[in-house]
Write a protein that holds these residues in place. Structure first.
Motif, short mmCIF file in Angstrom:
data_model
loop_
_atom_site.label_atom_id
_atom_site.label_comp_id
_atom_site.label_asym_id
_atom_site.label_seq_id
_atom_site.Cartn_x
_atom_site.Cartn_y
_atom_site.Cartn_z
N MET A 1 24.19 47.96 22.77
CA MET A 1 25.44 47.20 22.92
C MET A 1 26.21 47.80 24.08
O MET A 1 26.26 49.02 24.23
CB MET A 1 26.25 47.26 21.63
CG MET A 1 27.59 46.53 21.70
SD MET A 1 28.37 46.34 20.08
CE MET A 1 28.49 48.04 19.56
N GLU A 2 26.79 46.95 24.90
CA GLU A 2 27.57 47.44 26.04
C GLU A 2 28.80 46.58 26.27
O GLU A 2 28.85 45.41 25.84
CB GLU A 2 26.72 47.48 27.31
CG GLU A 2 26.19 46.15 27.77
CD GLU A 2 25.21 46.28 28.95
OE1 GLU A 2 24.68 47.38 29.16
OE2 GLU A 2 25.00 45.27 29.63
N LEU A 3 29.77 47.16 26.93
CA LEU A 3 31.01 46.47 27.28
C LEU A 3 31.07 46.31 28.79
O LEU A 3 30.86 47.27 29.53
CB LEU A 3 32.21 47.28 26.79
CG LEU A 3 33.60 46.66 27.03
CD1 LEU A 3 33.76 45.38 26.24
CD2 LEU A 3 34.69 47.66 26.66
N GLU A 4 31.34 45.09 29.25
CA GLU A 4 31.42 44.80 30.69
C GLU A 4 32.85 44.40 31.06
O GLU A 4 33.56 43.77 30.27
CB GLU A 4 30.49 43.66 31.07
CG GLU A 4 29.03 43.91 30.80
CD GLU A 4 28.17 42.69 31.10
OE1 GLU A 4 26.96 42.86 31.32
OE2 GLU A 4 28.71 41.55 31.09
N ILE A 5 33.24 44.76 32.28
CA ILE A 5 34.47 44.22 32.87
C ILE A 5 34.06 43.20 33.91
O ILE A 5 33.33 43.53 34.85
CB ILE A 5 35.32 45.32 33.53
CG1 ILE A 5 35.71 46.39 32.51
CG2 ILE A 5 36.57 44.72 34.17
CD1 ILE A 5 36.45 47.55 33.13
N ARG A 6 34.50 41.97 33.74
CA ARG A 6 34.12 40.90 34.65
C ARG A 6 35.34 40.31 35.33
O ARG A 6 36.41 40.18 34.72
CB ARG A 6 33.38 39.78 33.91
CG ARG A 6 32.00 40.18 33.42
CD ARG A 6 31.26 39.00 32.83
NE ARG A 6 29.86 39.30 32.54
CZ ARG A 6 28.99 38.42 32.08
NH1 ARG A 6 29.37 37.17 31.86
NH2 ARG A 6 27.74 38.79 31.85
N ARG A 7 35.16 39.96 36.60
CA ARG A 7 36.22 39.28 37.35
C ARG A 7 35.74 37.88 37.72
O ARG A 7 34.65 37.72 38.26
CB ARG A 7 36.57 40.06 38.62
CG ARG A 7 37.71 39.39 39.41
CD ARG A 7 38.21 40.27 40.53
NE ARG A 7 37.33 40.26 41.69
CZ ARG A 7 37.51 41.01 42.77
NH1 ARG A 7 38.52 41.88 42.80
NH2 ARG A 7 36.69 40.95 43.80
N ARG A 8 36.56 36.89 37.41
CA ARG A 8 36.22 35.50 37.72
C ARG A 8 37.20 34.97 38.76
O ARG A 8 38.40 34.88 38.52
CB ARG A 8 36.25 34.64 36.46
CG ARG A 8 35.85 33.18 36.70
CD ARG A 8 35.86 32.39 35.41
NE ARG A 8 34.87 32.93 34.48
CZ ARG A 8 34.82 32.59 33.20
NH1 ARG A 8 35.71 31.77 32.70
NH2 ARG A 8 33.89 33.10 32.41
N GLU A 9 36.67 34.63 39.92
CA GLU A 9 37.47 34.11 41.04
C GLU A 9 37.23 32.62 41.15
O GLU A 9 36.10 32.18 41.33
CB GLU A 9 37.07 34.83 42.31
CG GLU A 9 37.78 34.35 43.57
CD GLU A 9 37.17 34.97 44.81
OE1 GLU A 9 37.46 36.15 45.09
OE2 GLU A 9 36.37 34.29 45.49
N SER A 10 38.31 31.83 41.06
CA SER A 10 38.21 30.37 41.18
C SER A 10 38.97 29.92 42.42
O SER A 10 40.15 30.27 42.59
CB SER A 10 38.80 29.68 39.95
OG SER A 10 38.14 30.09 38.77
N THR A 11 38.31 29.17 43.29
CA THR A 11 38.95 28.67 44.50
C THR A 11 38.79 27.16 44.58
O THR A 11 37.85 26.59 44.03
CB THR A 11 38.33 29.30 45.76
OG1 THR A 11 36.91 29.07 45.76
CG2 THR A 11 38.57 30.80 45.79
N GLY A 12 39.72 26.51 45.30
CA GLY A 12 39.66 25.06 45.44
C GLY A 12 40.15 24.36 44.18
O GLY A 12 40.72 24.97 43.27
N SER A 13 39.89 23.06 44.11
CA SER A 13 40.30 22.27 42.96
C SER A 13 39.39 21.05 42.83
O SER A 13 38.73 20.64 43.79
CB SER A 13 41.76 21.81 43.11
OG SER A 13 41.91 21.02 44.28
#
Length: 301
Positions: free
Chosen positions: A207-219
């Motif tokens: 079992m592991e814990l991740e830090i994720r970054r989600r970048e959303s651009t545009g529309s």
């Protein structure tokens, strides 16, 4: 050939400096060519004061239609590369049309500048602040020089910072509860929590814990989403049993995280998630994701 090369040399050099450049904090900035340079750090509501020096090459006469400096805040979307969206544009006229024969110094000041957005350099978007000096000329191209700087804004600790409690379950096979001490973290914070195993009828391998970054651009149909995993922290290696609990303690300071960005100028957003990953002995993977808020706390040292 030498005459041809000389024809394209600029007739003057432009130097941009900050009045407090020697004592102002410098931070690294990664350029488009991959190189990292040190630039001045500012925050919103500061005054940006300095001087521009223009030095004709070999004392040659430089005819111009005026000199100006512009403070620009820009957003560039990489799928629309080359098109900058200016959200801040402040202009100071430095000189009226005339001629330059020798080195000349022009002081400039932008008082208490509102710079609400932080500098950001992501996968598909860049937000930057620059000083742009332009010497306007007839019949030939203008002479332009840039000086980039970084903006960081600080937030006091939130008055309300609720804990996170969630469950991971597979009917009659697995029931896990996990708890994080809070939902909002500053960039040098520590994630503290605990995992509780209430029902375990499948054999978990790790079992592991991740830090994720989600970048959303545009529309709309032009929305681009990129997810990066910044950290993987192993919580467990081997089988677990009912009644067992596993502590979580993950330091954020080693990772190059940014604050959370919510719909910046209707161009992009950046969100962070804690992603819990469980893997059984047949390599089946189970996920549970929780959004967290990142903010920048003023560093005392």
């Amino acid at each position: 050939m030498n005459y041809l090369v000389g024809a394209f040399k600029l007739p003057c050099n432009i130097f941009i400096s900050f009045a407090d450049g020697r004592i102002r904090k410098q931070v690294p900035l990664k350029k488009e060519n991959g190189k990292t340079v040190m630039v001045a750090l500012f925050q919103s509501q500061e005054s940006i004061v300095g001087e521009v020096v223009i030095e004709p090459v070999h004392r040659k006469k430089v005819e111009h239609n005026g000199v100006k400096i512009v403070l620009l805040g820009q957003i560039e979307l990489y799928f629309d590369r080359g098109n900058f969206y200016d959200f801040t544009s402040l202009v100071r006229e430095l000189d009226i049309p005339g001629e330059l024969y020798e080195r000349k110094t022009y002081p400039f000041e932008f008082s208490t500048v509102e710079m609400l957005y932080e500098s950001y350099n992501g996968v598909n978007v860049r937000l930057r602040y620059i000083l742009k000096v332009t010497i306007s000329r007839d019949y030939v191209s203008n002479i332009v020089e840039y000086q980039e700087f970084v903006v960081r804004n600080y937030t006091p600790p939130p008055s309300i910072n609720n804990s996170i409690k969630m469950e991971v379950g597979i009917e009659d096979c697995l029931h896990i509860e996990f708890e994080y001490s809070k939902s909002k973290y500053h960039l040098k914070d520590v994630i503290i929590g605990k995992i509780y195993f209430l029902l375990v009828r499948i054999k978990l391998k790790n079992m592991e814990l991740e830090i994720r970054r989600r970048e959303s651009t545009g529309s709309g149909p032009n929305t681009h989403v990129e997810t990066e995993t910044f950290a993987k922290f192993e919580l467990m290696d081997g089988a677990s049993v009912r009644g067992e609990s596993i502590p979580i303690r993950l330091f954020l300071s080693p990772y190059e995280l940014t604050r959370t960005y919510q719909n910046i100028n209707n161009k992009f957003s950046v969100k962070y998630y804690l992603n819990l990953v469980l893997v059984d002995e047949e390599d089946r993977r189970y996920f549970k994701q929780q959004e967290i808020t990142m903010y920048r706390l003023l560093e005392t040292s």
